[in-house]
Design a protein around this motif. Structure first.
Motif, PDB file in Angstrom:
ATOM      1  N   ASP A 187       1.319   5.115   1.779  1.00 46.91           N
ATOM      2  CA  ASP A 187       1.839   4.979   3.143  1.00 46.91           C
ATOM      3  C   ASP A 187       0.790   4.381   4.078  1.00 46.91           C
ATOM      4  O   ASP A 187       1.117   3.621   4.989  1.00 46.91           O
ATOM      5  N   ALA A 188      -0.475   4.697   3.854  1.00 47.18           N
ATOM      6  CA  ALA A 188      -1.553   4.164   4.691  1.00 47.18           C
ATOM      7  C   ALA A 188      -1.659   2.647   4.603  1.00 47.18           C
ATOM      8  O   ALA A 188      -2.226   2.008   5.495  1.00 47.18           O
ATOM      9  N   ALA A 189      -1.102   2.038   3.547  1.00 43.31           N
ATOM     10  CA  ALA A 189      -1.172   0.583   3.355  1.00 43.31           C
ATOM     11  C   ALA A 189       0.166  -0.110   3.613  1.00 43.31           C
ATOM     12  O   ALA A 189       0.263  -1.331   3.451  1.00 43.31           O
ATOM     13  N   LEU A 190       1.186   0.633   4.023  1.00 46.19           N
ATOM     14  CA  LEU A 190       2.513   0.024   4.195  1.00 46.19           C
ATOM     15  C   LEU A 190       2.512  -1.136   5.181  1.00 46.19           C
ATOM     16  O   LEU A 190       3.150  -2.162   4.925  1.00 46.19           O
ATOM     17  N   ALA A 191       1.827  -1.012   6.298  1.00 47.73           N
ATOM     18  CA  ALA A 191       1.821  -2.095   7.299  1.00 47.73           C
ATOM     19  C   ALA A 191       1.289  -3.392   6.688  1.00 47.73           C
ATOM     20  O   ALA A 191       1.819  -4.477   6.964  1.00 47.73           O
ATOM     21  N   PHE A 192       0.258  -3.296   5.862  1.00 45.98           N
ATOM     22  CA  PHE A 192      -0.291  -4.468   5.171  1.00 45.98           C
ATOM     23  C   PHE A 192       0.781  -5.147   4.332  1.00 45.98           C
ATOM     24  O   PHE A 192       0.995  -6.356   4.424  1.00 45.98           O
ATOM     25  N   TYR A 193       1.477  -4.365   3.508  1.00 43.91           N
ATOM     26  CA  TYR A 193       2.490  -4.946   2.629  1.00 43.91           C
ATOM     27  C   TYR A 193       3.676  -5.499   3.415  1.00 43.91           C
ATOM     28  O   TYR A 193       4.213  -6.563   3.065  1.00 43.91           O
ATOM     29  N   LEU A 194       4.086  -4.826   4.468  1.00 46.75           N
ATOM     30  CA  LEU A 194       5.200  -5.319   5.280  1.00 46.75           C
ATOM     31  C   LEU A 194       4.848  -6.662   5.927  1.00 46.75           C
ATOM     32  O   LEU A 194       5.697  -7.555   6.009  1.00 46.75           O
ATOM     33  N   ARG A 195       3.603  -6.833   6.348  1.00 49.43           N
ATOM     34  CA  ARG A 195       3.158  -8.119   6.902  1.00 49.43           C
ATOM     35  C   ARG A 195       3.241  -9.240   5.875  1.00 49.43           C
ATOM     36  O   ARG A 195       3.305 -10.409   6.232  1.00 49.43           O
ATOM     37  N   HIS A 196       3.201  -8.872   4.597  1.00 48.24           N
ATOM     38  CA  HIS A 196       3.223  -9.869   3.525  1.00 48.24           C
ATOM     39  C   HIS A 196       4.586  -9.954   2.833  1.00 48.24           C
ATOM     40  O   HIS A 196       4.669 -10.386   1.677  1.00 48.24           O
ATOM     41  N   GLY A 197       5.627  -9.592   3.531  1.00 51.49           N
ATOM     42  CA  GLY A 197       6.983  -9.831   3.045  1.00 51.49           C
ATOM     43  C   GLY A 197       7.571  -8.774   2.132  1.00 51.49           C
ATOM     44  O   GLY A 197       8.645  -8.988   1.568  1.00 51.49           O
ATOM     45  N   PHE A 198       6.908  -7.657   1.973  1.00 52.89           N
ATOM     46  CA  PHE A 198       7.465  -6.575   1.167  1.00 52.89           C
ATOM     47  C   PHE A 198       8.426  -5.757   2.014  1.00 52.89           C
ATOM     48  O   PHE A 198       8.315  -5.720   3.244  1.00 52.89           O
ATOM     49  N   GLU A 199       9.353  -5.091   1.350  1.00 53.22           N
ATOM     50  CA  GLU A 199      10.297  -4.194   1.994  1.00 53.22           C
ATOM     51  C   GLU A 199      10.201  -2.832   1.328  1.00 53.22           C
ATOM     52  O   GLU A 199       9.956  -2.735   0.124  1.00 53.22           O
ATOM     53  N   VAL A 200      10.410  -1.797   2.114  1.00 51.84           N
ATOM     54  CA  VAL A 200      10.416  -0.429   1.588  1.00 51.84           C
ATOM     55  C   VAL A 200      11.766  -0.176   0.943  1.00 51.84           C
ATOM     56  O   VAL A 200      12.804  -0.543   1.489  1.00 51.84           O
ATOM     57  N   ARG A 201      11.750   0.439  -0.237  1.00 53.03           N
ATOM     58  CA  ARG A 201      12.980   0.785  -0.956  1.00 53.03           C
ATOM     59  C   ARG A 201      13.011   2.292  -1.168  1.00 53.03           C
ATOM     60  O   ARG A 201      12.173   2.832  -1.896  1.00 53.03           O
ATOM     61  N   GLY A 202      13.960   2.967  -0.550  1.00 51.28           N
ATOM     62  CA  GLY A 202      14.143   4.402  -0.773  1.00 51.28           C
ATOM     63  C   GLY A 202      13.217   5.275   0.046  1.00 51.28           C
ATOM     64  O   GLY A 202      12.494   4.820   0.933  1.00 51.28           O
ATOM     65  N   ASP A 203      13.266   6.550  -0.287  1.00 46.67           N
ATOM     66  CA  ASP A 203      12.493   7.562   0.422  1.00 46.67           C
ATOM     67  C   ASP A 203      11.057   7.622  -0.095  1.00 46.67           C
ATOM     68  O   ASP A 203      10.760   7.211  -1.217  1.00 46.67           O
ATOM     69  N   GLY A 204      10.198   8.189   0.721  1.00 42.08           N
ATOM     70  CA  GLY A 204       8.817   8.378   0.336  1.00 42.08           C
ATOM     71  C   GLY A 204       8.657   9.508  -0.670  1.00 42.08           C
ATOM     72  O   GLY A 204       9.578  10.295  -0.893  1.00 42.08           O
ATOM     73  N   PHE A 205       7.488   9.574  -1.261  1.00 38.35           N
ATOM     74  CA  PHE A 205       7.185  10.600  -2.260  1.00 38.35           C
ATOM     75  C   PHE A 205       5.682  10.834  -2.277  1.00 38.35           C
ATOM     76  O   PHE A 205       4.907  10.014  -1.776  1.00 38.35           O
ATOM     77  N   ILE A 206       5.297  11.944  -2.851  1.00 39.23           N
ATOM     78  CA  ILE A 206       3.879  12.243  -3.050  1.00 39.23           C
ATOM     79  C   ILE A 206       3.521  11.824  -4.468  1.00 39.23           C
ATOM     80  O   ILE A 206       4.128  12.279  -5.437  1.00 39.23           O
ATOM     81  N   ASP A 207       2.550  10.943  -4.589  1.00 34.67           N
ATOM     82  CA  ASP A 207       2.108  10.465  -5.894  1.00 34.67           C
ATOM     83  C   ASP A 207       1.390  11.601  -6.622  1.00 34.67           C
ATOM     84  O   ASP A 207       0.525  12.279  -6.046  1.00 34.67           O
ATOM     85  N   ALA A 208       1.748  11.812  -7.880  1.00 29.98           N
ATOM     86  CA  ALA A 208       1.191  12.924  -8.656  1.00 29.98           C
ATOM     87  C   ALA A 208      -0.323  12.805  -8.843  1.00 29.98           C
ATOM     88  O   ALA A 208      -1.044  13.798  -8.747  1.00 29.98           O
ATOM     89  N   ALA A 209      -0.821  11.599  -9.115  1.00 28.36           N
ATOM     90  CA  ALA A 209      -2.249  11.435  -9.394  1.00 28.36           C
ATOM     91  C   ALA A 209      -3.105  11.556  -8.137  1.00 28.36           C
ATOM     92  O   ALA A 209      -4.160  12.188  -8.148  1.00 28.36           O
ATOM     93  N   THR A 210      -2.652  10.937  -7.041  1.00 27.51           N
ATOM     94  CA  THR A 210      -3.488  10.896  -5.841  1.00 27.51           C
ATOM     95  C   THR A 210      -3.195  12.017  -4.858  1.00 27.51           C
ATOM     96  O   THR A 210      -4.021  12.305  -3.996  1.00 27.51           O
ATOM     97  N   GLN A 211      -1.992  12.616  -4.965  1.00 26.99           N
ATOM     98  CA  GLN A 211      -1.522  13.622  -4.016  1.00 26.99           C
ATOM     99  C   GLN A 211      -1.398  13.057  -2.597  1.00 26.99           C
ATOM    100  O   GLN A 211      -1.490  13.783  -1.618  1.00 26.99           O
TER     101      GLN A 211
END
Length: 151
Positions: free
Chosen positions: A114-138
């Motif tokens: 989530d901390a990097a979402l703005a970066f990806y959105l600026r580069h044409g990515f779109e969010v798909r679905g709900d957020g989640f907690i990643d098991a490895a990074t928490q």
């Protein structure tokens, strides 16, 4: 910023990505593991950005379907923390997307912090679905996608 004098996108061996993965992606997580099983999958490539010979960003691109749709997964995108916000990560990301387009891929996807979402959105990515907690990074993540053009 663009690739130019002193700035070069290069192909890397998986182990060359490990120092930046550790310093950027694992410095604040419970796991310090930086080896991904997909690193050696057929078709996986690892790209880096060198500035004046110094490796400042890395990314890994793994052919992998998303929900039955052919695509390539972006993994391990990491830019030296002191250079984040400088545009260098974007140079590497765009170079990778151009390379994936040339290879015939039509979709890039990732599990983005989530901390990097703005970066990806600026580069044409779109969010798909709900957020989640990643098991490895928490840490909170979202699935992101970017359609690639037909060459």
């Amino acid at each position: 910023m663009s690739e130019g004098a002193g700035t070069q996108v290069v192909e890397l061996r998986p182990e060359e990505t490990h120092p930046l993965r550790l310093a950027v992606l694992r410095f604040d997580t419970p796991t310090k593991e930086v080896v991904f099983q997909e690193d050696t999958w057929p078709g996986a490539i690892h790209l880096g950005l060198r500035v004046d010979g110094c490796l400042v960003a890395t990314s890994s691109w793994v052919p992998r379907d998303l929900e039955g749709e052919p695509g390539v997964q972006l993994r391990g995108m990491a830019t030296d923390r002191s250079l984040q916000g400088s545009g260098l990560g974007g140079v590497l990301l765009e170079a990778g997307c151009r390379r994936m387009t040339a290879a015939g891929h039509r979709l890039v996807w990732a599990r983005a912090r989530d901390a990097a979402l703005a970066f990806y959105l600026r580069h044409g990515f779109e969010v798909r679905g709900d957020g989640f907690i990643d098991a490895a990074t928490q840490l909170p993540h979202h699935l992101i996608t970017r359609a690639l053009p037909t060459p």
